[in-house]
Design an enzyme around this catalytic site. Structure first.
Site, PDB file in Angstrom:
ATOM      1  N   LYS A 100       5.418   5.277   7.491  1.00  0.00           N
ATOM      2  CA  LYS A 100       4.993   4.858   8.836  1.00  0.00           C
ATOM      3  C   LYS A 100       3.676   4.109   8.736  1.00  0.00           C
ATOM      4  O   LYS A 100       2.752   4.561   8.053  1.00  0.00           O
ATOM      5  CB  LYS A 100       4.819   6.079   9.753  1.00  0.00           C
ATOM      6  CG  LYS A 100       6.070   6.917   9.954  1.00  0.00           C
ATOM      7  CD  LYS A 100       5.816   8.066  10.925  1.00  0.00           C
ATOM      8  CE  LYS A 100       4.813   9.064  10.378  1.00  0.00           C
ATOM      9  NZ  LYS A 100       4.533  10.177  11.288  1.00  0.00           N
ATOM     10  N   LYS A 136      -0.496  23.888   4.163  1.00  0.00           N
ATOM     11  CA  LYS A 136      -0.217  24.693   5.357  1.00  0.00           C
ATOM     12  C   LYS A 136       0.690  25.858   4.968  1.00  0.00           C
ATOM     13  O   LYS A 136       1.708  25.663   4.304  1.00  0.00           O
ATOM     14  CB  LYS A 136       0.466  23.830   6.424  1.00  0.00           C
ATOM     15  CG  LYS A 136      -0.485  22.886   7.127  1.00  0.00           C
ATOM     16  CD  LYS A 136       0.231  21.939   8.058  1.00  0.00           C
ATOM     17  CE  LYS A 136       0.983  22.643   9.147  1.00  0.00           C
ATOM     18  NZ  LYS A 136       1.585  21.676  10.108  1.00  0.00           N
ATOM     19  N   HIS A 184       0.817  -1.221   0.000  1.00  0.00           N
ATOM     20  CA  HIS A 184       0.000   0.000   0.000  1.00  0.00           C
ATOM     21  C   HIS A 184       0.852   1.273   0.000  1.00  0.00           C
ATOM     22  O   HIS A 184       0.686   2.160  -0.838  1.00  0.00           O
ATOM     23  CB  HIS A 184      -0.909   0.046   1.234  1.00  0.00           C
ATOM     24  CG  HIS A 184      -1.895  -1.071   1.331  1.00  0.00           C
ATOM     25  ND1 HIS A 184      -2.365  -1.749   0.226  1.00  0.00           N
ATOM     26  CD2 HIS A 184      -2.520  -1.621   2.399  1.00  0.00           C
ATOM     27  CE1 HIS A 184      -3.232  -2.668   0.623  1.00  0.00           C
ATOM     28  NE2 HIS A 184      -3.334  -2.609   1.926  1.00  0.00           N
TER      29      HIS A 184
END
Length: 495
Positions: free
Chosen positions: A339, A384, A248
């Protein structure tokens, strides 16, 4: 590849779901087929046959799969009733010739009720990898259509390492051509993963800054709130790196990092994905952090080793962070921090691209720009940026340019990933499926570290169920250049 194998299927089409009584089929495959049926995307005259070892009547089988279909209105309940009439169930073993011949007889009886000369068959193997080869052999010998197109959908995991993946490939290659084979990774069907190509290659504002000169680091995060929940025995065979990271997350990385393809044809797209994966050297142990969840701090959720299906004292990681580097002109020196973990504080998959500091910035406390692509839940793209805090001062504040999907596209329904991918199979579009050489390149990156973890019995760090992961995770990502803002910022998850 023949034109016949590229095109939308015509004639009578039979979809055979192998492993039809299992969790994957009833929770994902059949609901996806029902979604395609409801939206008129199945070829006209499509019939669906379920095949597995469980001895079930048609009625028992309908009851089993219906529990996972969403039917909020009477109209959808009527549609489900009609859909189930297209479905048949056949019981049989995966290694018995006579059972495949029985299945073939059922398929032929259904096909013969149509006047179409073209008889297409799509085989969906919702099965564990241990039976991939005998099933592929049984289907090719006994159930393969001689008067139409055949397509085989293979679910992950595709082997356990480079050698086993190649062995599986060698076993399947003489039976099923590459153009007939669709290795499914459902993350490639997710809306925001598909959107990556468009974000990257249709917006000139990103073209100039998508490189090592502007980008400091890239994080790709996959978090699950649930633990293994009774599937620990199965999970323990694979671990989080094989289960999530090698497929994935690496698929997402390849799209984030690839060069612009010559065209959007499936082979051109997959050529570029393979090219970038081949630039990634095998991950090193020094660039890896492993964790395994323990009981939650309040004691309400069990730890991984509390699952009685998990071998006592298992060192299987349920959390992993790994940093990869891409040795090419665009990305040399940019860390890609991957992660993933189970039993964490929230369910989330996102891509976070953090840009370099502004050279000579006169506003000393301003933060780095970040482009964040939220894959799930609450699909969004936001940038951001530093903004002036309203008022008389020149103080800065972190704000965002915000594209939240459920507000901007409130009239649209985002399709399930499996719906999208099964539709691609019916169309003969390989773009969002894993090619054999792509699989090989992916395993080369992770096989050495997987073997090292096993041989050296490397013990993962403990982390509490419901936490953010092992205690060293913040230090790990900062080691590779990720800077946390000194200003308080929370992504406003607006409903």
């Amino acid at each position: 590849m023949s034109e016949n194998n590229k095109a939308q299927l015509t004639g009578v089409t039979t979809i055979i779901v192998l492993g039809a009584s299992g969790d994957l089929a009833k929770k994902k495959t059949y609901p996806a087929l029902f979604g395609l049926y409801r939206n008129d995307f199945l070829p006209e005259g499509t019939r669906i046959i379920g095949y597995s070892r469980s001895k079930l009547s048609n009625e028992s089988f309908y009851e089993r799969i219906s529990g996972y279909m969403k039917t909020p209105t009477e109209e959808i309940k009527v549609q489900l009733s009609k859909f189930l009439k297209l479905c048949t169930y056949v019981s049989g073993q995966y290694d018995v010739e006579e059972d495949y011949q029985k299945l073939n007889k059922v398929v032929e009886d259904i096909e013969n009720s149509s006047n179409s000369k073209e008889k297409n068959r799509v085989f969906y193997m919702a099965l564990p990898p241990s039976v991939f080869v005998p099933v592929a052999k049984g289907l090719k010998k006994n159930v393969y259509s001689k008067n139409g197109v055949n397509r085989l959908i293979v679910e992950k995991p595709f082997g356990m390492d480079l050698d086993s993946s190649r062995e599986l490939g060698r076993a399947l290659a003489p039976l099923w051509k590459e153009e007939e084979t669709y290795r499914i990774d459902h993350y490639l069907g997710k809306e925001m993963v598909k959107n990556l190509l468009i974000i990257r290659f249709s917006n000139i504002i990103f073209s100039a800054i998508w490189n090592r000169q502007s980008i400091s680091n890239v994080q790709i995060t996959f978090k699950e709130k649930i633990g293994t929940e009774g599937r620990g025995g199965y999970f323990d065979e694979f671990g989080i790196i094989r289960d999530v990271m090698q497929n994935h997350i690496l698929q997402i990385l390849s799209i984030v990092a690839m060069e612009r393809p010559v065209s959007l044809s499936s082979e051109d797209v997959r050529d570029e994905k393979v090219r970038v994966l081949r630039c990634i050297p095998p991950v090193k142990l020094q660039d890896v952090l492993l964790g395994q969840y323990t009981k939650s701090e309040d004691g309400t959720n069990p730890g991984y080793l509390d699952d009685n299906t998990v071998p006592p004292g298992s060192n299987c990681p349920t959390f992993a962070a790994a940093t990869l580097f891409i040795n090419n002109d665009r990305w040399e020196g940019v860390p890609f921090i991957l992660k993933c973990g189970k039993a964490l504080n929230e369910p989330k998959t996102e891509i976070r691209i953090q840009f370099q500091d502004v050279p000579g910035n006169v506003f000393k406390n301003s933060s780095r720009n970040e482009l964040v692509i939220r894959v799930q839940p609450n699909e969004a793209v936001y940038m951001k940026m530093t903004n002036k805090l309203p008022g008389l001062s020149m103080d800065t504040v972190i704000s965002e340019l915000d594209l939240t999907y459920h507000r901007r596209f409130s009239d649209f329904v985002i399709p399930d990933a499996y719906e999208s991918l099964i539709l691609d199979v019916l169309k003969g579009d390989h773009s969002n499926f894993v090619r054999d050489d792509e699989l090989d390149a992916a395993w080369k990156i992770f096989t050495p570290i997987l073997h090292q973890i096993k041989e050296e019995k490397i013990k993962p760090l403990p982390y509490a169920f419901g936490s953010r992961g092992p205690s060293g995770i913040d230090e790990f990502v900062s080691k590779y250049g990720f800077k946390r803002s000194t200003q308080e910022y929370n992504w406003p998850s607006r409903q």
